[in-house]
Design a protein around this motif. Structure first.
Motif, PDB file in Angstrom:
ATOM      1  N   PRO A   1      39.394  37.218  33.502  1.00 12.09           N
ATOM      2  CA  PRO A   1      40.127  37.298  32.236  1.00 12.09           C
ATOM      3  C   PRO A   1      41.552  37.797  32.461  1.00 12.09           C
TER       4      PRO A   1
ATOM      5  N   GLY B   1      44.905  38.595  30.050  1.00  9.22           N
ATOM      6  CA  GLY B   1      45.384  38.655  28.669  1.00  9.22           C
ATOM      7  C   GLY B   1      46.765  38.018  28.536  1.00  9.22           C
TER       8      GLY B   1
ATOM      9  N   SER C   1      39.783  36.374  28.022  1.00  5.04           N
ATOM     10  CA  SER C   1      40.098  37.768  27.689  1.00  5.04           C
ATOM     11  C   SER C   1      39.988  38.004  26.179  1.00  5.04           C
TER      12      SER C   1
ATOM     13  N   TYR D   1      36.929  43.978  25.214  1.00  4.19           N
ATOM     14  CA  TYR D   1      37.428  45.318  24.900  1.00  4.19           C
ATOM     15  C   TYR D   1      36.960  45.582  23.477  1.00  4.19           C
TER      16      TYR D   1
ATOM     17  N   THR E   1      34.585  45.262  30.014  1.00  4.00           N
ATOM     18  CA  THR E   1      35.517  45.957  30.921  1.00  4.00           C
ATOM     19  C   THR E   1      35.400  47.464  30.712  1.00  4.00           C
TER      20      THR E   1
ATOM     21  N   LYS F   1      32.359  45.155  34.072  1.00  5.51           N
ATOM     22  CA  LYS F   1      33.548  44.818  34.883  1.00  5.51           C
ATOM     23  C   LYS F   1      34.362  46.084  35.117  1.00  5.51           C
TER      24      LYS F   1
ATOM     25  N   HIS G   1      40.667  46.357  38.195  1.00  2.00           N
ATOM     26  CA  HIS G   1      41.604  45.741  37.265  1.00  2.00           C
ATOM     27  C   HIS G   1      42.851  45.231  38.001  1.00  2.00           C
TER      28      HIS G   1
ATOM     29  N   ASP H   1      36.425  41.386  42.527  1.00  2.00           N
ATOM     30  CA  ASP H   1      37.766  40.810  42.398  1.00  2.00           C
ATOM     31  C   ASP H   1      38.790  41.807  42.912  1.00  2.00           C
TER      32      ASP H   1
ATOM     33  N   GLY I   1      42.925  41.245  44.783  1.00  2.00           N
ATOM     34  CA  GLY I   1      43.653  40.916  46.009  1.00  2.00           C
ATOM     35  C   GLY I   1      43.220  39.630  46.682  1.00  2.00           C
TER      36      GLY I   1
ATOM     37  N   ARG J   1      43.559  36.144  47.648  1.00  2.00           N
ATOM     38  CA  ARG J   1      44.632  35.146  47.649  1.00  2.00           C
ATOM     39  C   ARG J   1      44.337  33.985  48.585  1.00  2.00           C
TER      40      ARG J   1
ATOM     41  N   GLY K   1      42.361  36.540  39.699  1.00  2.00           N
ATOM     42  CA  GLY K   1      43.245  36.773  38.560  1.00  2.00           C
ATOM     43  C   GLY K   1      44.624  36.188  38.827  1.00  2.00           C
ATOM     44  N   ARG K   2      45.426  36.950  39.560  1.00  2.00           N
ATOM     45  CA  ARG K   2      46.808  36.501  39.770  1.00  2.00           C
ATOM     46  C   ARG K   2      46.885  35.150  40.462  1.00  2.00           C
TER      47      ARG K   2
HETATM   48  C1  FMN Z   1      48.299  39.534  33.970  1.00  2.00           C
HETATM   49  C2  FMN Z   1      46.933  40.141  34.003  1.00  2.00           C
HETATM   50  C3  FMN Z   1      46.248  40.346  32.816  1.00  2.00           C
HETATM   51  C4  FMN Z   1      44.956  40.878  32.843  1.00  2.00           C
HETATM   52  N1  FMN Z   1      44.271  41.008  31.661  1.00  2.00           N
HETATM   53  C5  FMN Z   1      42.982  41.453  31.696  1.00  2.00           C
HETATM   54  C6  FMN Z   1      42.220  41.517  30.498  1.00  2.00           C
HETATM   55  O1  FMN Z   1      42.680  41.151  29.429  1.00  2.00           O
HETATM   56  N2  FMN Z   1      40.959  42.008  30.600  1.00  2.00           N
HETATM   57  C7  FMN Z   1      40.395  42.403  31.796  1.00  2.00           C
HETATM   58  O2  FMN Z   1      39.236  42.837  31.835  1.00  2.00           O
HETATM   59  N3  FMN Z   1      41.094  42.315  32.936  1.00  2.00           N
HETATM   60  C8  FMN Z   1      42.364  41.850  32.922  1.00  2.00           C
HETATM   61  N4  FMN Z   1      43.062  41.749  34.092  1.00  2.00           N
HETATM   62  C9  FMN Z   1      42.379  42.041  35.376  1.00  2.00           C
HETATM   63  C10 FMN Z   1      41.742  40.771  35.944  1.00  2.00           C
HETATM   64  O3  FMN Z   1      40.679  40.329  35.135  1.00  2.00           O
HETATM   65  C11 FMN Z   1      41.217  40.982  37.370  1.00  2.00           C
HETATM   66  O4  FMN Z   1      40.344  42.073  37.391  1.00  2.00           O
HETATM   67  C12 FMN Z   1      42.340  41.177  38.382  1.00  2.00           C
HETATM   68  O5  FMN Z   1      43.421  40.330  38.088  1.00  2.00           O
HETATM   69  C13 FMN Z   1      41.844  40.889  39.792  1.00  2.00           C
HETATM   70  O6  FMN Z   1      42.851  41.111  40.742  1.00  2.00           O
HETATM   71  P1  FMN Z   1      43.784  39.935  41.327  1.00  2.00           P
HETATM   72  O7  FMN Z   1      44.794  39.630  40.264  1.00  2.00           O
HETATM   73  O8  FMN Z   1      44.411  40.560  42.520  1.00  2.00           O
HETATM   74  O9  FMN Z   1      42.915  38.739  41.629  1.00  2.00           O
HETATM   75  C14 FMN Z   1      44.363  41.243  34.081  1.00  2.00           C
HETATM   76  C15 FMN Z   1      45.068  41.049  35.272  1.00  2.00           C
HETATM   77  C16 FMN Z   1      46.340  40.489  35.244  1.00  2.00           C
HETATM   78  C17 FMN Z   1      47.043  40.251  36.550  1.00  2.00           C
END
Ligand code: FMN
Length: 387
Positions: free
Chosen positions: A80, A82, A109, A132, A158, A257, A281, A312, A314, A316, A335-336
């Motif tokens: 997810p 946001g 999200s 949330y 979460t 999560k 996160h 999750d 890091g 890549r 995520g990213r």
């Molecule tokens: C831009 C952004 C927004 C995120 N928004 C949420 C969210 O709304 N809810 C949530 O549980 N995690 C959120 N996360 C965390 C991601 O779900 C995930 O745990 C995380 O990105 C994993 O790490 P990675 O980006 O290195 O893959 C967000 C992460 C990013 C980068």
């Protein structure tokens, strides 16, 4: 470079950086405080070495796995994120479509600017919803009913958001001012937006939709506005006690999560979760929190096969995915990695991110001499002695 020629996720990151205003790029790319956890999440996958089986021919490795009873094409779930409609106007819709095309699940999200109905019509991905407690219990119960009605089948609650993290880049770039209503307060930060006219034109045309969350309907007010998110996170912290009524309100499997210790893993099992996501996160909440690959063995040991464990943070490269599976994770969330792709090229950019990771995974399996993801195990990797 066009995103279709990106050969790794860092290429997509560079393209995203060129297309987005600094405030939006840093919102995706940044982490909390000194960003120690953000960096370590990623670096620590490099500490794990492979033990290949050489002189073994595995020309077409099988990448399928079954999670929560559903077979998926790759051991990857889109995490997810946001407010992705800020990255690209097609936002969550594009990501969910790309996930469906690739045969992997998509997690929506709570802070999505597209509705459940729009998502379920547009995507054939297995749909998960991330929760949330925005708006309080009555609002959440209505939201969960809406998610279930529209075909969302797993719920990721979460638990790592006891309060908002301190993302310093966001403050430096004027995120609070952009969220506010005062045009004058935004002025000192306007230059970063003006130098990205293509993004700006797309965003202005879409602004009305991008800055509100239609799945969180506040009685008498309507969709939760983006500017109220921080306050709503502070007001409605998820506690273990909430897991009980959430379980009553959600007929499907629940995942916690944000589990990062064996103790919390046991607590989550007590609350009857079907699985858990080892996550901090993405280093956006508590800085200097342990990196997720480091926490995974302890959580797996505590769970001892009683629930599915995902990780999750890091990730890549496909090699990172393979390492996580060797260690015992059922699948990873990214995520990213796909956020950069979305910013670089909408749905096709997300598809490119997934294709890069898929090719990496297949190549890694071939080089490891392992015919299938299902046959990976701890003998294919060596963890640092100090873990
Ligand atoms: C831009 C952004 C927004 C995120 N928004 C949420 C969210 O709304 N809810 C949530 O549980 N995690 C959120 N996360 C965390 C991601 O779900 C995930 O745990 C995380 O990105 C994993 O790490 P990675 O980006 O290195 O893959 C967000 C992460 C990013 C980068």
């Amino acid at each position: 470079m066009h995103f279709s020629r990106a050969i790794n996720i860092d290429d997509l990151r560079s393209l995203a950086k060129r297309r987005l205003p600094r405030a939006v790029f840093d919102y995706i790319d940044g982490g909390a405080e000194r960003e120690v956890t953000l960096r370590e999440n990623r670096r620590i996958w490099e500490d794990i070495c492979f033990h290949p089986r050489n002189a073994v021919a595995t020309p077409k490795p099988d990448t399928r796995v079954t999670i929560l009873g559903t077979e998926i094409a790759l051991p990857i779930v889109l995490a997810p994120l946001g407010s992705t409609r800020m990255f690209h106007p097609s936002g969550e819709l594009a990501a969910a479509k790309a996930a469906g095309d690739a045969g992997i699940p998509y997690t929506l999200s709570t802070f999505s600017s597209y509705s459940f109905e729009e998502l379920s019509k547009a995507s054939n991905a297995p749909l998960w919803y991330q929760l949330y407690l925005a708006g309080g219990r009555a609002v959440v119960e209505a939201t969960l009913a809406g998610a279930w009605k529209n075909g969302f089948r797993a719920l990721a609650v979460t638990i790592d958001t006891n309060g908002p993290g301190m993302r310093e880049r966001d403050f430096r770039n004027g995120a609070p001012q952009f969220m506010g209503k005062s045009f004058f307060a935004m002025m000192p930060f306007a230059s970063q937006v003006i130098v990205r006219p293509r993004w700006l034109a797309g965003f202005l045309a879409d602004r009305k939709h991008a800055m509100r969350y239609p799945n969180v309907l506040i009685p008498g007010k309507g969709p939760l506005p983006a500017m109220d998110v921080q306050a709503s996170l502070r007001d409605s912290v998820v506690t273990w006690a909430d897991l009980r009524w959430i379980r009553e309100a959600w007929p499907g499997p629940i995942l916690a999560k944000g589990v990062i210790t064996g103790d919390d893993a046991l607590r989550a099992l007590d609350e009857g979760v079907a699985g858990m996501i080892v996550s901090n996160h993405g280093g956006r909440q508590l800085d200097c929190c342990r990196p997720t690959a480091r926490a995974l063995p302890e959580v797996l040991q505590a769970v001892n096969g009683r629930a599915e464990v995902y990780v999750d943070g890091g990730i890549r490269r496909g090699a990172d995915v393979v390492k996580a599976i060797c260690m015992g994770a059922k699948a990873v969330l990214i995520g990213r990695a796909y956020g950069y792709g979305l910013a670089a090229g909408g749905k096709e950019g997300v598809a490119r991110a997934i294709a890069i990771l898929k090719a990496d995974i297949e190549r890694t399996l071939v080089l490891l001499g392992c015919p299938s993801i299902r046959e990976l195990n701890g003998t294919y990797v060596e963890l640092p002695k100090s873990w």
